[in-house]
Design a protein around this motif. Structure first.
Motif, PDB file in Angstrom:
ATOM      1  N   VAL A 167       0.840  -1.204   0.000  1.00 32.73           N
ATOM      2  CA  VAL A 167       0.000   0.000   0.000  1.00 32.73           C
ATOM      3  C   VAL A 167       0.874   1.254   0.000  1.00 32.73           C
ATOM      4  O   VAL A 167       0.632   2.195  -0.768  1.00 32.73           O
ATOM      5  N   ILE A 168       1.901   1.272   0.835  1.00 32.22           N
ATOM      6  CA  ILE A 168       2.787   2.441   0.902  1.00 32.22           C
ATOM      7  C   ILE A 168       3.549   2.621  -0.411  1.00 32.22           C
ATOM      8  O   ILE A 168       3.708   3.743  -0.900  1.00 32.22           O
ATOM      9  N   ALA A 169       3.987   1.532  -1.015  1.00 33.58           N
ATOM     10  CA  ALA A 169       4.665   1.617  -2.320  1.00 33.58           C
ATOM     11  C   ALA A 169       3.710   2.176  -3.370  1.00 33.58           C
ATOM     12  O   ALA A 169       4.106   3.008  -4.198  1.00 33.58           O
ATOM     13  N   ALA A 170       2.451   1.738  -3.336  1.00 34.07           N
ATOM     14  CA  ALA A 170       1.454   2.242  -4.290  1.00 34.07           C
ATOM     15  C   ALA A 170       1.211   3.740  -4.092  1.00 34.07           C
ATOM     16  O   ALA A 170       1.084   4.490  -5.070  1.00 34.07           O
ATOM     17  N   ILE A 171       1.157   4.172  -2.846  1.00 30.28           N
ATOM     18  CA  ILE A 171       0.976   5.602  -2.568  1.00 30.28           C
ATOM     19  C   ILE A 171       2.172   6.397  -3.085  1.00 30.28           C
ATOM     20  O   ILE A 171       1.999   7.455  -3.705  1.00 30.28           O
ATOM     21  N   HIS A 172       3.383   5.879  -2.858  1.00 28.90           N
ATOM     22  CA  HIS A 172       4.573   6.556  -3.391  1.00 28.90           C
ATOM     23  C   HIS A 172       4.496   6.652  -4.925  1.00 28.90           C
ATOM     24  O   HIS A 172       4.797   7.697  -5.496  1.00 28.90           O
TER      25      HIS A 172
END
Length: 182
Positions: A167-172
């Motif tokens: 999820v954090i990678a997708a947000i980045h």
């Protein structure tokens, strides 16, 4: 850059206020909690706004392999952060898992960002986490280690860590910062 620094100062002040003036903070009751919460939300907004709006001032060029180290450290940081909420066997293995997680997160980001705004943001939060641990340990030198729970809760922690990382990678990626070497 001024907004970034202001956000950092508010963040540090709001967190440390409870530690350096516990009587004053306790006397404020629920109103104090609300004030601290509002200050923290404002500080996050200022840090994001200040960081995103800061001019790029090159300080150093990180080698490309640091991205791999960053991603590995981010997995570790998420896992360690989750240790603060786990009720599994790992519960109580570390006194300050959230602050240790912030330190890992900050170091990971310092390894891949060589601009001044990044050094101020991630270095500032790293310094805050170190200071916070020192202050807490001096104020409360004895730590009552919680009893470990069931191992299956640790498996859940691993799953939550992996999902959080994605999820954090997708947000980045959505913000225009591709977190994987290409």
């Amino acid at each position: 850059m001024a907004l970034l620094v202001l956000g950092l100062l508010i963040w540090v002040g709001a967190h440390i206020f409870k530690r350096v003036a516990p009587e004053q903070r306790a006397a404020m009751g629920d109103t104090g909690k609300l004030i601290v919460t509002v200050a923290l939300v404002i500080s996050i907004g200022l840090m994001i706004w200040g960081y995103r709006g800061a001019a790029f001032i090159h300080v150093w060029s990180p080698p490309s392999f640091m991205v791999h180290i960053n991603n590995l450290l981010m997995l570790v940081a998420l896992f360690v952060f989750g240790m603060s909420a786990t009720t599994g066997r790992l519960r109580g293995k570390m006194r300050h898992p959230q602050l240790v997680s912030v330190k890992i997160w900050a170091v990971a980001h310092l390894l891949v960002n060589g601009d001044l705004a990044s050094i101020i943001l991630f270095g500032g939060l790293l310094a805050w986490a170190v200071l916070e641990v020192i202050i807490i340990n001096r104020a409360e030198p004895v730590w009552n280690r919680p009893q470990p729970g069931e191992a299956k809760k640790d498996v859940l922690l691993v799953v939550i860590t992996l999902v959080s990382f994605v999820v954090i990678a997708a947000i980045h990626a959505w913000l225009g910062v591709w977190p994987f070497p290409g």
